[in-house]
Each structure stands twice: as C-alpha cells, then as structure tokens.
Design a protein around this motif. Structure first.
Motif, PDB file in Angstrom:
ATOM      1  N   PHE A  38      31.009 -17.339  10.849  1.00 52.89           N
ATOM      2  CA  PHE A  38      30.935 -16.065  11.466  1.00 52.89           C
ATOM      3  C   PHE A  38      30.060 -16.190  12.677  1.00 52.89           C
ATOM      4  O   PHE A  38      30.303 -15.485  13.743  1.00 52.89           O
ATOM      5  CB  PHE A  38      30.756 -14.959  10.620  1.00 52.89           C
ATOM      6  CG  PHE A  38      31.078 -13.701  10.912  1.00 52.89           C
ATOM      7  CD1 PHE A  38      32.389 -13.196  11.267  1.00 52.89           C
ATOM      8  CD2 PHE A  38      30.337 -12.616  11.230  1.00 52.89           C
ATOM      9  CE1 PHE A  38      32.780 -12.073  11.888  1.00 52.89           C
ATOM     10  CE2 PHE A  38      30.559 -11.321  11.525  1.00 52.89           C
ATOM     11  CZ  PHE A  38      32.032 -11.094  11.917  1.00 52.89           C
ATOM     12  N   CYS A  42      31.255 -15.277  16.518  1.00 47.16           N
ATOM     13  CA  CYS A  42      30.906 -13.914  17.187  1.00 47.16           C
ATOM     14  C   CYS A  42      30.281 -14.672  18.613  1.00 47.16           C
ATOM     15  O   CYS A  42      30.637 -13.894  19.585  1.00 47.16           O
ATOM     16  CB  CYS A  42      29.845 -13.606  16.376  1.00 47.16           C
ATOM     17  SG  CYS A  42      30.310 -12.427  14.885  1.00 47.16           S
ATOM     18  N   ARG A  47      32.632 -10.388  18.608  1.00 45.60           N
ATOM     19  CA  ARG A  47      32.660  -9.819  17.275  1.00 45.60           C
ATOM     20  C   ARG A  47      33.736  -9.372  16.909  1.00 45.60           C
ATOM     21  O   ARG A  47      34.274  -9.795  15.805  1.00 45.60           O
ATOM     22  CB  ARG A  47      31.672  -8.806  17.366  1.00 45.60           C
ATOM     23  CG  ARG A  47      31.657  -7.873  15.983  1.00 45.60           C
ATOM     24  CD  ARG A  47      30.402  -8.340  15.564  1.00 45.60           C
ATOM     25  NE  ARG A  47      30.526  -7.885  13.747  1.00 45.60           N
ATOM     26  CZ  ARG A  47      29.637  -7.958  12.746  1.00 45.60           C
ATOM     27  NH1 ARG A  47      28.544  -8.564  13.062  1.00 45.60           N
ATOM     28  NH2 ARG A  47      29.708  -7.585  11.598  1.00 45.60           N
ATOM     29  N   THR A  48      34.339  -8.407  17.714  1.00 47.76           N
ATOM     30  CA  THR A  48      35.957  -7.924  17.189  1.00 47.76           C
ATOM     31  C   THR A  48      36.959  -9.199  16.867  1.00 47.76           C
ATOM     32  O   THR A  48      37.441  -9.275  15.800  1.00 47.76           O
ATOM     33  CB  THR A  48      36.506  -7.137  18.292  1.00 47.76           C
ATOM     34  OG1 THR A  48      35.493  -6.229  18.471  1.00 47.76           O
ATOM     35  CG2 THR A  48      37.943  -6.511  17.873  1.00 47.76           C
ATOM     36  N   GLU A  51      36.262 -11.488  13.434  1.00 40.86           N
ATOM     37  CA  GLU A  51      36.665 -11.042  12.178  1.00 40.86           C
ATOM     38  C   GLU A  51      38.144 -11.504  11.873  1.00 40.86           C
ATOM     39  O   GLU A  51      38.312 -12.097  10.792  1.00 40.86           O
ATOM     40  CB  GLU A  51      36.700  -9.739  11.959  1.00 40.86           C
ATOM     41  CG  GLU A  51      35.373  -8.985  12.093  1.00 40.86           C
ATOM     42  CD  GLU A  51      35.295  -7.624  11.548  1.00 40.86           C
ATOM     43  OE1 GLU A  51      36.337  -7.002  11.070  1.00 40.86           O
ATOM     44  OE2 GLU A  51      34.095  -6.932  11.771  1.00 40.86           O
ATOM     45  N   ASP A  52      39.060 -11.509  12.686  1.00 42.25           N
ATOM     46  CA  ASP A  52      40.372 -12.075  12.347  1.00 42.25           C
ATOM     47  C   ASP A  52      40.323 -13.655  12.298  1.00 42.25           C
ATOM     48  O   ASP A  52      41.057 -14.229  11.692  1.00 42.25           O
ATOM     49  CB  ASP A  52      41.195 -11.768  13.781  1.00 42.25           C
ATOM     50  CG  ASP A  52      41.808 -10.294  13.624  1.00 42.25           C
ATOM     51  OD1 ASP A  52      41.502  -9.822  12.527  1.00 42.25           O
ATOM     52  OD2 ASP A  52      42.254  -9.711  14.468  1.00 42.25           O
ATOM     53  N   LEU A  53      39.251 -14.050  13.480  1.00 41.30           N
ATOM     54  CA  LEU A  53      39.246 -15.551  13.397  1.00 41.30           C
ATOM     55  C   LEU A  53      38.488 -16.078  12.068  1.00 41.30           C
ATOM     56  O   LEU A  53      39.156 -17.199  11.581  1.00 41.30           O
ATOM     57  CB  LEU A  53      38.695 -16.140  14.649  1.00 41.30           C
ATOM     58  CG  LEU A  53      39.116 -16.598  15.741  1.00 41.30           C
ATOM     59  CD1 LEU A  53      38.173 -17.044  16.842  1.00 41.30           C
ATOM     60  CD2 LEU A  53      40.070 -17.848  15.361  1.00 41.30           C
ATOM     61  N   LEU A  54      37.714 -15.463  11.538  1.00 42.64           N
ATOM     62  CA  LEU A  54      37.268 -15.784  10.167  1.00 42.64           C
ATOM     63  C   LEU A  54      38.118 -16.094   9.286  1.00 42.64           C
ATOM     64  O   LEU A  54      38.293 -16.928   8.427  1.00 42.64           O
ATOM     65  CB  LEU A  54      36.091 -14.882  10.031  1.00 42.64           C
ATOM     66  CG  LEU A  54      35.321 -15.571   8.640  1.00 42.64           C
ATOM     67  CD1 LEU A  54      34.288 -16.767   9.289  1.00 42.64           C
ATOM     68  CD2 LEU A  54      34.323 -14.551   8.053  1.00 42.64           C
ATOM     69  N   GLN A  55      39.085 -14.910   9.133  1.00 41.62           N
ATOM     70  CA  GLN A  55      40.188 -15.204   8.229  1.00 41.62           C
ATOM     71  C   GLN A  55      41.025 -16.072   8.511  1.00 41.62           C
ATOM     72  O   GLN A  55      41.511 -16.879   7.524  1.00 41.62           O
ATOM     73  CB  GLN A  55      41.134 -13.732   8.204  1.00 41.62           C
ATOM     74  CG  GLN A  55      40.424 -12.687   7.796  1.00 41.62           C
ATOM     75  CD  GLN A  55      41.183 -11.263   7.659  1.00 41.62           C
ATOM     76  OE1 GLN A  55      42.172 -11.209   7.055  1.00 41.62           O
ATOM     77  NE2 GLN A  55      40.888 -10.349   8.421  1.00 41.62           N
ATOM     78  N   GLU A  56      41.315 -16.359   9.746  1.00 40.91           N
ATOM     79  CA  GLU A  56      42.441 -17.398   9.950  1.00 40.91           C
ATOM     80  C   GLU A  56      41.403 -18.825   9.773  1.00 40.91           C
ATOM     81  O   GLU A  56      42.337 -19.675   9.336  1.00 40.91           O
ATOM     82  CB  GLU A  56      42.218 -17.381  11.715  1.00 40.91           C
ATOM     83  CG  GLU A  56      43.742 -18.278  12.028  1.00 40.91           C
ATOM     84  CD  GLU A  56      44.093 -18.228  13.673  1.00 40.91           C
ATOM     85  OE1 GLU A  56      44.375 -19.261  14.275  1.00 40.91           O
ATOM     86  OE2 GLU A  56      43.813 -17.101  14.155  1.00 40.91           O
ATOM     87  N   PHE A  58      39.369 -19.725   7.140  1.00 43.03           N
ATOM     88  CA  PHE A  58      39.466 -19.730   5.865  1.00 43.03           C
ATOM     89  C   PHE A  58      41.031 -19.893   5.208  1.00 43.03           C
ATOM     90  O   PHE A  58      41.266 -20.774   4.323  1.00 43.03           O
ATOM     91  CB  PHE A  58      38.582 -18.757   5.103  1.00 43.03           C
ATOM     92  CG  PHE A  58      37.104 -19.096   5.148  1.00 43.03           C
ATOM     93  CD1 PHE A  58      36.465 -20.053   4.398  1.00 43.03           C
ATOM     94  CD2 PHE A  58      36.219 -18.199   5.975  1.00 43.03           C
ATOM     95  CE1 PHE A  58      35.432 -20.187   4.407  1.00 43.03           C
ATOM     96  CE2 PHE A  58      34.940 -18.578   6.149  1.00 43.03           C
ATOM     97  CZ  PHE A  58      34.525 -19.429   5.390  1.00 43.03           C
TER      98      PHE A  58
ATOM     99  N   LEU B  63      35.851  -8.534   4.370  1.00 43.74           N
ATOM    100  CA  LEU B  63      36.459  -9.939   4.990  1.00 43.74           C
ATOM    101  C   LEU B  63      36.616 -10.999   3.693  1.00 43.74           C
ATOM    102  O   LEU B  63      37.944 -11.419   3.862  1.00 43.74           O
ATOM    103  CB  LEU B  63      35.770 -10.591   6.135  1.00 43.74           C
ATOM    104  CG  LEU B  63      35.757  -9.963   7.465  1.00 43.74           C
ATOM    105  CD1 LEU B  63      35.228 -10.885   8.471  1.00 43.74           C
ATOM    106  CD2 LEU B  63      37.284  -9.933   7.941  1.00 43.74           C
ATOM    107  N   VAL B  67      40.682 -12.170   3.048  1.00 45.06           N
ATOM    108  CA  VAL B  67      40.905 -13.565   2.935  1.00 45.06           C
ATOM    109  C   VAL B  67      41.400 -13.958   1.492  1.00 45.06           C
ATOM    110  O   VAL B  67      42.592 -14.627   1.707  1.00 45.06           O
ATOM    111  CB  VAL B  67      39.705 -14.300   3.223  1.00 45.06           C
ATOM    112  CG1 VAL B  67      39.853 -16.009   2.808  1.00 45.06           C
ATOM    113  CG2 VAL B  67      39.223 -14.503   4.478  1.00 45.06           C
ATOM    114  N   ARG B  85      48.732 -16.783  13.097  1.00 42.09           N
ATOM    115  CA  ARG B  85      47.712 -15.956  12.719  1.00 42.09           C
ATOM    116  C   ARG B  85      48.241 -15.248  11.742  1.00 42.09           C
ATOM    117  O   ARG B  85      48.668 -13.961  11.972  1.00 42.09           O
ATOM    118  CB  ARG B  85      47.201 -15.105  13.837  1.00 42.09           C
ATOM    119  CG  ARG B  85      45.998 -14.257  13.692  1.00 42.09           C
ATOM    120  CD  ARG B  85      45.930 -13.351  15.009  1.00 42.09           C
ATOM    121  NE  ARG B  85      45.114 -14.302  15.995  1.00 42.09           N
ATOM    122  CZ  ARG B  85      44.019 -14.323  16.002  1.00 42.09           C
ATOM    123  NH1 ARG B  85      42.721 -13.823  15.268  1.00 42.09           N
ATOM    124  NH2 ARG B  85      43.155 -15.112  17.010  1.00 42.09           N
TER     125      ARG B  85
END
Lengths: 193, 242
Positions: A38, A42, A47-48, A51-56, A58, B63, B67, B85
C-alpha cells in the motif's frame, strides 16, 4: 542460506495452503504484505487510486499463486507483481517513463545551491507531501531507487528506460524535492539572488 | 576548471557511491574548494536517508473485507475472462446494478457539474450568481450530494435487512469503518458550508463517499452470499477467508 531456505519453504507452504483454500491462509499473506504494498502504491499512484490498486494486486496475486515457485520470498514475488501493476496503471494514465522530466529553473537551483545546505531534518510527512508533487516519471524512479532500494539496472528494466535515464531522473527528483523542502527563508534567499 | 554546473549532475551518483576513477576524483577535488556543492551533497544525503526510512502505510481496515469478498465472488464467477479491474465491479446481478447506479450518478455529477471550468471570457467574480459562482457550486454540490445520499440510503436499506447473518466481529468492523467515514463526511460538509469552494474539503467528501459505497458494497455482498443460500461461502467471506 540456512535461514533463507526454510523461509522459502514456509512461503511455498503458505502459497499451497492459499491455493487449497485453507481458512485464514490468504489473510495471512494479506496482513503480512499489504502495508508495504500500500505504501508503494500510495507513493506511485496516489492514495485514492492506491486503494483500488491494492485490491487489484491481491486479486491478481490470488489468481497467480500457482505461478509462485519459491524462487524468491513470497513478499518479493508480491512486490514485483504490485510494482508492475502500479506502473501499468501509470502507463494507462499516459505516463511515458522514457520522457525525461524537465529540470527546475537552473538559475534558481544554483541560487539555492550557493547558500550551501538548505535542508535541516527532513520530516517524513513533509517528504511524502513533496513526493506527491513530483512528475510521475521521476517520482517512480525516486520511489523505486531511494525508498524501495532498486538498482538503476532493475529500474531501467521495469520502466523500459536506459540506466542513464534512470540516474538522470533520480537526480532531477532529488533536486526538485530539495527545492520543495527547503525552508521558506532559504527559498526566499534563493529566489531573490 | 570544473564549474558547479558541470559537477552538479554528478552529485547524486556521487552520494550513491556510483562514481569511480577520474569522475570521482574530479568531484572530490571540486568539493574541496566549493562550499555550495558540499552543502548540496549534504542535502542529497539527507534526502536519501529520509527516503530510506519511509515505511509501509497501513491500508484502511475495510480493504481486507473488500479483497476477501471479491476473491470469493471471483471464485464463484464463471471463468470466462478475468476483468482488468474487478474490484468494486464483480458484484452479482441487482447489487452490481445498484452500485453502478450510485457511482454513475455521482460520477456524472462530479464530472459534468462540479469540475466544469468557467467558460472562456467568463470574468464574473466568484461571488456572483452565475455558473461557476460560489452559490452555483454550492447549489450543484448540494444537489449531487443529495443524489448520492439517496442512493446510499437505498444501499443501506439492503445492507440492514438481515445483518444478523453477519459474523458479529465483521459487523462491528463494518460499523466502525462507517462511523469513521461518516465523521469525515460530516467534517467535510461543515467545511464546505463555510467555504463551498474549499477544494480539499470537497475532495475529502468525495473520497469519504466513495469509501462509504465500498463498505456498503462489502456488506451487501456478504448478505448476497446468504441470499444465495451459501451460508458456508458467506461465513468464509465474513471471516475473511479467501
């Protein structure tokens, strides 16, 4: 070596448990690695979007765990995956890493330099804020080199640029950060000389 | 004789220990006589040291729930082709529609209304009543937020219909996240009431609303597992077990 091999075995075992759907296994992977990834996201994309990228990251990791063969630690494997996804994200936003960042106004830089050192202690928050203002190309090089410890050769391969370009971008990033972090009094001296 | 301009581009490589031979000797000789470049070297070393200790950043608690929920949905989805995505998109049926409506509605408002620059030649002052004025922005922001609030209320209704199905710990985490987000929303709204053109407050508000939708989506996706009759799946998602 004696310590590394058991660690890789542990990582392979954890990846295997994730693939088998063992309760808590993937959460263990997430908890151990999410803060570092993260932080990377970031600093690279803001930062904004991070958050989406961290989900992507994982989700991609979960899908690709079968490709993890234990050649490096699971953390390193994930970090590479995350770095590539962050850089892809920047490319999708039109960032061209081969395009060299313009230098700051030379005269101002030299004027500041003539006063000798302009930085006192560099506060973490100030540095994070200043980092966010850098152009994405030189920011990526700074983050990968100075924050994450990559070599210029590795950065060149990741960004598709020459080693020399990576060095030049790093220097420009540092000079811009220095100018941004210089105390107001020093900045005024530099600008008026 | 090397000038500071000749030497300066080499100084980053110098502090990184990447200069050798004549190049390094030239820099060392210059630094012996140049206080300005010595100061620059000191600054570059300080920056380098500060960057090294920039540590990890803890992601928001919600998050992991998102996930875990997405992984569960990903596993259940037919394996046709992986979306680029999937986050906040791979929601099933009516839930996906509801979430999309919320995001599209708000997105359209933000893009078309709040971020539209004043037309060229529009030199009205910021306090006049025309488009782009303080009053107009405040009015449009209020309208957009009203739309968003209505959509959130609908999602909340769905999320609250059967919360007893959720694991109490997960429900508590979701509740805590929503409390923090609601506080951020309230603070941003207060700031915007005072200064409708306060850009940081507007961004914080937008970000908080986005987070709220994310948390509500997670809640509803957990509920959805129960509605599908997959109690074991819901338990795994709720327990954060991908």
């Amino acid at each position: 070596m004696n310590e590394i091999v058991p660690a890789l075995h542990r990582d392979l075992g954890l990846a295997e448990r994730c693939r088998a759907g063992a309760p808590g296994a993937f959460e263990e992977v997430y908890r151990a690695n999410a803060p570092r990834l993260f932080g990377l996201a970031c600093r690279l994309v803001g930062r904004t979007d991070a958050e989406d990228l961290l989900q992507e990251i994982f989700l991609a990791a979960h899908r690709k765990l079968g490709l993890y063969k234990g050649e490096s630690s699971l953390g390193t494997w994930l970090f590479r995956l995350a770095t590539n996804l962050c850089l892809d994200h920047l490319r999708s936003r039109g960032v061209k890493f081969a395009q060299v960042t313009d230098a700051l106004d030379d005269e101002r830089e030299v004027a500041i330099a003539q006063r000798g050192g302009v930085l006192s202690a560099v506060e973490r928050l100030d540095l994070e804020r200043a980092l966010a203002t850098l152009p994405p190309g030189c920011r990526a090089v700074f983050v990968l080199h100075d924050v994450e410890g990559f070599e210029h050769k590795e950065i060149g391969a990741l960004l598709g640029i020459a080693d020399g370009t990576s060095k030049s971008q790093l220097h420009k990033a540092r000079m811009r950060l220095r100018a941004a972090l210089a105390s107001p009094a020093t900045r005024t001296l530099g600008q008026t000389s | 004789m090397n000038t500071c301009r000749d030497i300066e581009p080499l100084l980053s490589s110098f502090v990184d220990g990447q200069l050798a031979g004549d190049e390094r000797a030239t820099v060392v000789a210059h630094l012996e006589t140049c206080e300005a470049c010595r100061g620059l070297v000191t600054d570059l070393e300080r920056l380098r040291a500060a960057a090294r200790v920039l540590g990890p950043i803890a992601p928001p608690d919600h998050l992991w729930l998102e996930v875990a929920g997405q992984i569960r949905l990903d596993q259940d989805a037919p394996q046709v082709s992986a979306p680029a995505r999937p986050a906040r998109r791979a929601l099933p049926q009516w839930l996906a529609l509801a979430a999309a409506l919320v995001l599209v509605t708000f997105g359209v408002y933000l893009v078309d209304v709040l971020r539209t620059p004043a037309p060229p030649g529009d030199n009205r002052t910021a306090t006049s009543e025309g488009p782009g004025s303080v009053e107009a922005v405040a009015r449009e922001l209020s309208l957009a937020l009203e739309h968003y609030d209505n959509a959130i209320v609908e999602l909340q209704k769905v999320a609250q219909t059967d919360q007893t199905a959720l694991d109490p710990d997960v429900a508590e985490t979701l509740k805590k996240n929503l409390t923090v987000i609601d506080r951020a929303i309230a603070d941003s709204r207060t700031a915007l009431r005072t200064d409708p053109q306060n850009e940081p407050a507007r961004e914080t508000l937008i970000d908080a609303l986005k987070r709220k939708v994310g948390v509500l989506q997670t809640t509803v996706s957990l509920m959805n597992e129960m509605r599908k009759g997959d109690a074991a799946g819901a338990a795994r998602v709720a327990g954060g077990k991908g």
